[in-house]
Design a protein around this motif. Structure first.
Motif, PDB file in Angstrom:
ATOM      1  N   VAL A  98      45.750  53.986  42.455  1.00 28.11           N
ATOM      2  CA  VAL A  98      45.278  52.598  42.504  1.00 28.11           C
ATOM      3  C   VAL A  98      46.287  51.661  41.842  1.00 28.11           C
ATOM      4  O   VAL A  98      46.671  51.869  40.688  1.00 28.11           O
ATOM      5  CB  VAL A  98      43.910  52.463  41.806  1.00 28.11           C
ATOM      6  CG1 VAL A  98      43.447  51.005  41.822  1.00 28.11           C
ATOM      7  CG2 VAL A  98      42.864  53.359  42.467  1.00 28.11           C
ATOM      8  N   ASP A  99      46.702  50.648  42.584  1.00 27.61           N
ATOM      9  CA  ASP A  99      47.468  49.527  42.048  1.00 27.61           C
ATOM     10  C   ASP A  99      46.437  48.529  41.535  1.00 27.61           C
ATOM     11  O   ASP A  99      45.914  47.717  42.282  1.00 27.61           O
ATOM     12  CB  ASP A  99      48.329  48.929  43.162  1.00 27.61           C
ATOM     13  CG  ASP A  99      49.162  47.733  42.729  1.00 27.61           C
ATOM     14  OD1 ASP A  99      49.177  47.422  41.528  1.00 27.61           O
ATOM     15  OD2 ASP A  99      49.792  47.125  43.605  1.00 27.61           O
ATOM     16  N   GLY A 100      46.103  48.611  40.242  1.00 29.95           N
ATOM     17  CA  GLY A 100      44.904  47.980  39.726  1.00 29.95           C
ATOM     18  C   GLY A 100      44.908  46.476  39.650  1.00 29.95           C
ATOM     19  O   GLY A 100      43.852  45.867  39.465  1.00 29.95           O
ATOM     20  N   CYS A 101      46.052  45.837  39.778  1.00 30.20           N
ATOM     21  CA  CYS A 101      46.108  44.378  39.765  1.00 30.20           C
ATOM     22  C   CYS A 101      47.471  43.925  40.234  1.00 30.20           C
ATOM     23  O   CYS A 101      48.484  44.227  39.609  1.00 30.20           O
ATOM     24  CB  CYS A 101      45.851  43.833  38.360  1.00 30.20           C
ATOM     25  SG  CYS A 101      46.014  42.040  38.260  1.00 30.20           S
ATOM     26  N   SER A 102      47.502  43.206  41.344  1.00 27.10           N
ATOM     27  CA  SER A 102      48.772  42.683  41.828  1.00 27.10           C
ATOM     28  C   SER A 102      48.543  41.469  42.710  1.00 27.10           C
ATOM     29  O   SER A 102      47.804  41.538  43.681  1.00 27.10           O
ATOM     30  CB  SER A 102      49.533  43.746  42.626  1.00 27.10           C
ATOM     31  OG  SER A 102      50.712  43.193  43.156  1.00 27.10           O
ATOM     32  N   PRO A 103      49.201  40.346  42.386  1.00 28.08           N
ATOM     33  CA  PRO A 103      49.124  39.150  43.225  1.00 28.08           C
ATOM     34  C   PRO A 103      50.222  39.091  44.281  1.00 28.08           C
ATOM     35  O   PRO A 103      50.508  38.027  44.819  1.00 28.08           O
ATOM     36  CB  PRO A 103      49.293  38.023  42.206  1.00 28.08           C
ATOM     37  CG  PRO A 103      50.212  38.607  41.185  1.00 28.08           C
ATOM     38  CD  PRO A 103      49.865  40.067  41.100  1.00 28.08           C
ATOM     39  N   ALA A 104      50.838  40.210  44.594  1.00 32.07           N
ATOM     40  CA  ALA A 104      51.882  40.224  45.624  1.00 32.07           C
ATOM     41  C   ALA A 104      51.324  39.795  46.972  1.00 32.07           C
ATOM     42  O   ALA A 104      50.153  40.024  47.279  1.00 32.07           O
ATOM     43  CB  ALA A 104      52.483  41.620  45.737  1.00 32.07           C
TER      44      ALA A 104
END
Length: 370
Positions: A43-49
């Motif tokens: 899981v990528d737990g937080c990303s605004p990409a």
């Protein structure tokens, strides 16, 4: 992390093709797949990409199965994200539960969970009623659209909570109502990081389900105002939640002690410094309460000018053009290098699997539903 002006530009969602499903044409039936032993989820737990083909290729390279899209919410951005997913439904789906995430992985697709970094849209002017008891908000609407992780505040205090730049300001009466509604409905409350210490502790004290910090760093290792205290981290763990570790470089190398002395770190934080955070958290709260929350801004440009920014002052960061990440962990494709450094330091496979995603899955099951 971005400047308050650039952040809005940063998260303008771009279209684009998607990476082909990895498991297409395997011949495995859905019943057989459902009966198979669970494979660890990353899981990528937080990303605004920006969700583009390029970013999804980076996630595939990094071995990621589920990405928590993190945004400063507007109706337009929500609509654009839904349009993006609809155009690419063969390759990506919005997950609304932990079961969705596991199913979407079995189908060879990537899952998205939707996260917000502030909650103002729940009480949009003309769309909410704070005279009624309980207050009437727009929360249910966005829950049905897939919003599952929400922080109340982004650095600066709002009607709900104190930001990290106002650490002594606690939850407001309205903030307590929002938190109670989120917990009842099944939305994860995001504390620490952008939220100040007093407000974070107030959320933890009233929590009936796990709460998380999706993307921050350890204040005990670096006293940056954007970082999170041991008290808050320990409180998050007591709720059954987890702490997602950000890869943003100045949070590991810069503090108020550096203001006026230099405009760049003498030594940039690297992947070893990132894993130092994981080691510290393992000693503090145990392996079950750690996750990845890189806060990667891939696919957009952003400049942070602390001398010009009220929300990102010089004691929080240096001039970043573009945003700087730990050397060796500059984007999500480098996640295997984090795993390799953990192996080198003696972390077991089971422990690494937890940090890479299974802790997120446990929390998702407890809060969002299995």
């Amino acid at each position: 992390m971005t400047s308050e002006i650039s952040r809005r530009r940063l998260m303008q969602f771009a279209g684009g093709g998607m990476v082909a499903a990895a498991a297409a044409g395997t011949g495995v039936t859905s019943d057989a797949a459902a009966a198979a032993p669970a494979v660890p989820i990353v899981v990528d737990g937080c990303s605004p990409a920006a969700p583009t083909a390029d970013y999804l290729a980076l996630m595939r390279k990094g071995g990621v199965d589920c990405w928590s899209v993190s945004m400063l919410p507007t109706l337009l951005q929500m609509s654009q994200l839904l349009e993006f997913v609809a155009r690419n439904s063969k390759h990506v789906e919005i997950a609304k539960s932990a079961a969705d995430i596991r199913r979407i992985k079995r189908e060879g697709r990537l899952s998205l969970t939707i996260g917000w970094q502030e909650a103002d849209l729940f009480a949009a002017k003309g769309e909410s009623d704070w005279w009624s008891k309980p207050p009437k908000t727009t929360m249910r609407l966005f829950y049905e659209l897939g919003v599952r992780v929400v922080g109340l505040i982004y650095n600066l205090t709002n009607a709900f909570a104190g930001g990290c730049l106002d650490p002594a300001t606690g939850l407001s009466r309205a903030g307590r109502a929002i938190v109670a509604e989120m917990q009842s409905l099944g939305m994860l409350v995001d504390v620490g990081g952008h939220m100040g210490e007093r407000s974070s502790l107030d959320v933890i004290a009233m929590a009936e389900r796990p709460v998380v910090c999706t993307h921050s760093n350890v204040a005990a290792l670096n006293p940056n105002p954007r970082n999170t205290s041991d008290r808050v981290i320990e409180g998050i763990a007591r709720t059954g939640g987890l702490f997602g570790v950000s890869a943003i470089e100045p949070f590991m190398s810069w503090s108020g002690q550096d203001v006026g002395k230099r405009d760049r770190p003498k030594k940039r934080a690297d992947i070893g410094r990132y894993v130092d955070e994981l080691d510290y958290l393992k000693r503090l709260v145990g392996v079950d309460h750690i996750g990845i929350g890189g806060d990667f801004t891939t696919g957009a440009t952003s400049v942070i000018r602390p001398e010009e920014s009220f929300a990102f002052p010089p004691d929080m960061t240096y001039l970043q053009d573009p945003i700087q990440y730990a050397s060796g962990f500059e984007d999500i494709s480098r996640l295997p290098a984090v795993r390799a450094e953990m192996v080198r330091r003696g972390w077991t496979v089971a422990e690494i699997d937890k940090v890479m995603g299974e802790n997120w899955m446990r929390v998702y099951e407890a809060s969002l539903g299995a």
